[in-house]
Motif scaffolding. Structure first.
Motif, mmCIF file in Angstrom:
data_model
loop_
_atom_site.group_PDB
_atom_site.id
_atom_site.type_symbol
_atom_site.label_atom_id
_atom_site.label_comp_id
_atom_site.label_asym_id
_atom_site.label_seq_id
_atom_site.Cartn_x
_atom_site.Cartn_y
_atom_site.Cartn_z
ATOM 1 N N ASN A 97 0.857 -1.178 0.000
ATOM 2 C CA ASN A 97 0.000 0.000 0.000
ATOM 3 C C ASN A 97 0.889 1.221 0.000
ATOM 4 N N ASN A 98 0.277 2.388 0.097
ATOM 5 C CA ASN A 98 1.077 3.603 -0.025
ATOM 6 C C ASN A 98 1.995 3.835 1.174
ATOM 7 N N LEU A 99 1.946 2.941 2.179
ATOM 8 C CA LEU A 99 2.851 3.068 3.314
ATOM 9 C C LEU A 99 3.993 2.056 3.237
ATOM 10 N N SER A 100 3.967 1.199 2.218
ATOM 11 C CA SER A 100 4.984 0.163 2.134
ATOM 12 C C SER A 100 6.359 0.764 1.881
ATOM 13 N N VAL A 101 7.387 0.166 2.477
ATOM 14 C CA VAL A 101 8.748 0.649 2.323
ATOM 15 C C VAL A 101 9.636 -0.514 1.912
ATOM 16 N N TYR A 102 10.807 -0.190 1.455
ATOM 17 C CA TYR A 102 11.759 -1.224 1.049
ATOM 18 C C TYR A 102 12.222 -2.014 2.265
ATOM 19 N N GLN A 103 12.176 -3.335 2.132
ATOM 20 C CA GLN A 103 12.666 -4.202 3.187
ATOM 21 C C GLN A 103 13.714 -5.133 2.593
ATOM 22 N N GLN A 119 10.097 3.239 -6.240
ATOM 23 C CA GLN A 119 9.033 2.536 -5.522
ATOM 24 C C GLN A 119 8.708 1.195 -6.176
ATOM 25 N N ILE A 120 8.640 1.169 -7.492
ATOM 26 C CA ILE A 120 8.349 -0.078 -8.196
ATOM 27 C C ILE A 120 9.471 -1.079 -7.978
ATOM 28 N N ALA A 121 10.723 -0.610 -8.046
ATOM 29 C CA ALA A 121 11.861 -1.503 -7.839
ATOM 30 C C ALA A 121 11.849 -2.109 -6.438
ATOM 31 N N GLU A 122 11.552 -1.287 -5.433
ATOM 32 C CA GLU A 122 11.531 -1.785 -4.056
ATOM 33 C C GLU A 122 10.424 -2.808 -3.858
ATOM 34 N N ALA A 123 9.256 -2.554 -4.477
ATOM 35 C CA ALA A 123 8.148 -3.493 -4.348
ATOM 36 C C ALA A 123 8.492 -4.841 -4.982
ATOM 37 N N VAL A 124 9.108 -4.802 -6.161
ATOM 38 C CA VAL A 124 9.480 -6.043 -6.842
ATOM 39 C C VAL A 124 10.553 -6.793 -6.050
ATOM 40 N N TYR A 125 11.523 -6.061 -5.513
ATOM 41 C CA TYR A 125 12.599 -6.686 -4.738
ATOM 42 C C TYR A 125 12.061 -7.334 -3.467
ATOM 43 N N GLN A 138 1.378 -5.135 -14.087
ATOM 44 C CA GLN A 138 0.620 -4.005 -14.619
ATOM 45 C C GLN A 138 -0.177 -3.330 -13.519
ATOM 46 N N ALA A 139 -0.734 -4.132 -12.615
ATOM 47 C CA ALA A 139 -1.460 -3.566 -11.473
ATOM 48 C C ALA A 139 -0.524 -2.772 -10.575
ATOM 49 N N LEU A 140 0.704 -3.277 -10.398
ATOM 50 C CA LEU A 140 1.688 -2.577 -9.576
ATOM 51 C C LEU A 140 2.065 -1.233 -10.189
ATOM 52 N N VAL A 141 2.308 -1.227 -11.501
ATOM 53 C CA VAL A 141 2.638 0.014 -12.199
ATOM 54 C C VAL A 141 1.488 1.000 -12.090
ATOM 55 N N HIS A 142 0.274 0.513 -12.257
ATOM 56 C CA HIS A 142 -0.907 1.388 -12.151
ATOM 57 C C HIS A 142 -1.021 1.955 -10.734
ATOM 58 N N PHE A 143 -0.727 1.131 -9.749
ATOM 59 C CA PHE A 143 -0.840 1.553 -8.353
ATOM 60 C C PHE A 143 0.072 2.736 -8.052
ATOM 61 N N TYR A 144 1.335 2.639 -8.491
ATOM 62 C CA TYR A 144 2.278 3.714 -8.208
ATOM 63 C C TYR A 144 2.181 4.866 -9.212
ATOM 64 N N GLY A 145 1.585 4.610 -10.377
ATOM 65 C CA GLY A 145 1.482 5.664 -11.375
ATOM 66 C C GLY A 145 0.282 6.558 -11.207
ATOM 67 N N CYS A 146 -0.851 5.992 -10.826
ATOM 68 C CA CYS A 146 -2.084 6.783 -10.773
ATOM 69 C C CYS A 146 -2.188 7.556 -9.463
#
Length: 495
Positions: free
Chosen positions: A349-355, A428-434, A409-417
Motif C-alpha cells: 500500500n502507499n505506506l509500504s517501504v523497502y525491506q 518505488q516499483i523496484a523496491e516493491a518487486v525486490y 501491470q497492477a503494480l505500475v498502475h498503483f504507483y502511477g495513478c
C-alpha cells in the motif's frame, strides 16, 4: 564473503544509491526554484495578480485530491501551475499585427509585375511547425504539427518565422483543432494580404490513462484539419493540390487523414449534456445513470472556474461550459488513496517501504522480465500528465515461480495513478518487486512529460529515462547488461 558481509554490502550500496538519488532530485528542484524566482522578478503586476488569484484555486484542488499542499514536492506546485497556465495562454495578450508589422519585404529577383514568390504562380510552404495548445474541453495540453502555405501578392513576401509566430499566437489560447486552423488562416490572410493562405494541422490529444497503449503516440487521439482562403479555395484549386503535394514529400497525406476530423476529439467529453459549470444533465442507459456522469466535487469545480477567470476567459462561454468538471474528473483519476495491491501474496500500500529480505542473493538466478508496461501519471510539480512504459526485471528466489504480467501491470498502475515524480515512481516499483523476488530487481521507466512542452521550455520530442537497481543486479554487471539488452531487442516489437 560471508552472508552477513554480502547483505551489508548490498544495503550499503542501496543506501549510497539512495543518497545519490536524493541529491539529484534536490539539485533539480533547486534549479527549478531558482529559475522560478528569477522569473518572478521580471513579471508584470498584472501577471503577478493573476498568479495570486490562481494559486489558492490550485491549493483547493490539491486538498480535494487528498494531498497536503505543504509537503515537499507540492509546496511550490500552486506557483508552478499558475505559471504554466499563464505561459500556455499568453496568446490572449498578443496581436498578429504586432508580429507581422515590418516583416513584409519586396521580392528580390522577380519582375515587379508578377509579384509571385519564385516566379508566376509560386507559393511558399513552411512545414512541420511543432507547437502545443490547451484543449478548451478539458484544459489538458495537446500536441500540434502545423503546415502553413501562402501565395504572395503585390510583390511582397513575409519573413518565414512570422508564419510560425502567428500560428503560435492562436495556439497559446484555449482551443479546438478546427477553430485553430481557421483562426490562423484568417489572421494570416488579413495581415499579409496574400493571394491565398492554406493551413493544415495534425493534433494529438492524450487519452484516458486506461486507454494509453505505449509511450509513443499510439493510442493517442489524433485528428487532422485544414483551412483555406483565396486561391486555395475550391475543390479543383491547383494551388491546394500543389500544397498537398509538398506535404506528401514529408509523408503527410491530408486526404488520407481527413476522416479523423469526424472522430470525437476530447476523450473527457462524457455523454452528459452540460447546463452550466458544475451541473450537468445525467446521461442514462436503460434508465440508469452512466458512471461517467458522476458530478465532480463542487468546490474543486469552482476552483477551476476561478482559474479560467484569472486567465481572462469566460467560464460560461459556450465552448467552456462543462470544462471545469471535466478537468476535475481528470485530476480525480490521480487522487491519493489507501487501496492495497497484492503482488504474489505480498500486500503493498502507499505506506509500504523497502525491506531487505533474508537469504543469500549472491548466487546466479534466472532473469525474468516484463517489458513495455504502459502507464500514465500526474506530475506533482505542475499537475500535468507524464506517460510512457515501465520495464521490470527480477531474479527469482530459486523456486522458478514466475509472476504474472497482470500483477506487474497492477503494480505500475498503483504507483502511477497518483501525483508523482518519475524518479520516485521508478524507485518505488523496484523496491516493491525486490520485496517479492528476494534476490534482485531492476526497473527502467521511459516517459514523455507534458510539462516539458507546455510551460515555456517547449522541448517537443524530449523524453526522460530513469533506472533503479537493487540486489544482485547491483553487484552483477552482466545480469544488468542482459536485461537492458533485452529491452533494446524488444523495443521495435512493442505495440
Amino acid at each position: 564473503m560471508t552472508h552477513l558481509e554480502a547483505r551489508g554490502t548490498t544495503t550499503a550500496m542501496g543506501a549510497l544509491e539512495e543518497a545519490h538519488l536524493a541529491a539529484a532530485i534536490s539539485a533539480c528542484e533547486c534549479e527549478c526554484y531558482e529559475e522560478e524566482e528569477e522569473d518572478d522578478l521580471v513579471e508584470g503586476d498584472g501577471e503577478a495578480a493573476a498568479a495570486d488569484a490562481m494559486e489558492p484555486a490550485v491549493r483547493a484542488l490539491l486538498l480535494g485530491l487528498g494531498e497536503d499542499a505543504r509537503r515537499e514536492g507540492l509546496r511550490r506546485t500552486p506557483k508552478r501551475v499558475a505559471k504554466a497556465f499563464r505561459d500556455g495562454t499568453r496568446g490572449y495578450k498578443q496581436k498578429v499585427k504586432d508580429i507581422v508589422q515590418g516583416a513584409l519585404f519586396p521580392e528580390v529577383g522577380v519582375d515587379k509585375r508578377t509579384g509571385s514568390a519564385g516566379g508566376t504562380g509560386g507559393q511558399v510552404v513552411v512545414r512541420d511547425i511543432d507547437l502545443f495548445s490547451y484543449c478548451e474541453s478539458c484544459l489538458l495540453p495537446f500536441s500540434i504539427q502545423f503546415h502553413v502555405g501562402y501565395v504572395p501578392s503585390g510583390g511582397r513576401v513575409v519573413g518565414l518565422s512570422k508564419l510560425s509566430r502567428v500560428a503560435d499566437v492562436f495556439a497559446k489560447r484555449l482551443q479546438n483543432p478546427q477553430r485553430l486552423a481557421s483562426e490562423v488562416c484568417g489572421a494570416l490572410h488579413a495581415s499579409i494580404q496574400p493571394a491565398g493562405v492554406a493551413v493544415a494541422l495534425q493534433c494529438w490529444h492524450i487519452p484516458l490513462p486506461e486507454n494509453l497503449k505505449c509511450k509513443t503516440l499510439q493510442g493517442w487521439i489524433s485528428t487532422s484539419h485544414s483551412s483555406r482562403s483565396g486561391v486555395f479555395e475550391g475543390e479543383s484549386s491547383s494551388f491546394w493540390n500543389d500544397f498537398s503535394a509538398l506535404l506528401k514529400l514529408r509523408g503527410i497525406d491530408m486526404e488520407r487523414d481527413s476522416h479523423s476530423a469526424s472522430i470525437a476529439w476530447c476523450p473527457l467529453r462524457s455523454h452528459d449534456v452540460p447546463v452550466c459549470n458544475g451541473h450537468c444533465k445525467k446521461a442514462t442507459t436503460n434508465g440508469a445513470i452512466s458512471p461517467k456522469s458522476v458530478p465532480a466535487p463542487s468546490n474543486m469545480v469552482s476552483a477551476v472556474s476561478s482559474m479560467l477567470l484569472s486567465l481572462g476567459e469566460d467560464p460560461f462561454r459556450k465552448e467552456l461550459v462543462g470544462t471545469p468538471q471535466r478537468y476535475v474528473q481528470w485530476l480525480m483519476k490521480f487522487r491519493a488513496c489507501n487501496l492495497d495491491v497484492k503482488l504474489n501474496g505480498f500486500t503493498l500500500n502507499n505506506l509500504s517501504v523497502y525491506q531487505s529480505p533474508a537469504g543469500d542473493a549472491a548466487d546466479h538466478r534466472a532473469i525474468h522480465s516484463e517489458l513495455h508496461l504502459p502507464f500514465c501519471a500526474q506530475c506533482e510539480h505542475h499537475l500535468l500528465p507524464f506517460y510512457g512504459v515501465v520495464h521490470i526485471g527480477y531474479l527469482d528466489g530459486g523456486d522458478g515461480e514466475v509472476i504474472d504480467r497482470s500483477h506487474f501491470q497492477a503494480l505500475v498502475h498503483f504507483y502511477g495513478c497518483k501525483l508523482q515524480v518519475q524518479e520516485r515512481m521508478t524507485r518505488q516499483i523496484a523496491e516493491a518487486v525486490y520485496s517479492v523476488s528476494h534476490c534482485g530487481a531492476i526497473v527502467v521507466v521511459e516517459a514523455n512529460h507534458i510539462c516539458m512542452i507546455s510551460r515555456g521550455i517547449e522541448k517537443i520530442r524530449s523524453s526522460t529515462a530513469t533506472i533503479a537497481v537493487l540486489g544482485q543486479f547491483l553487484t552483477d554487471p552482466s545480469a544488468k547488461a542482459r536485461f537492458l539488452q533485452n529491452v533494446v531487442d524488444t523495443t521495435g516489437l512493442a505495440v
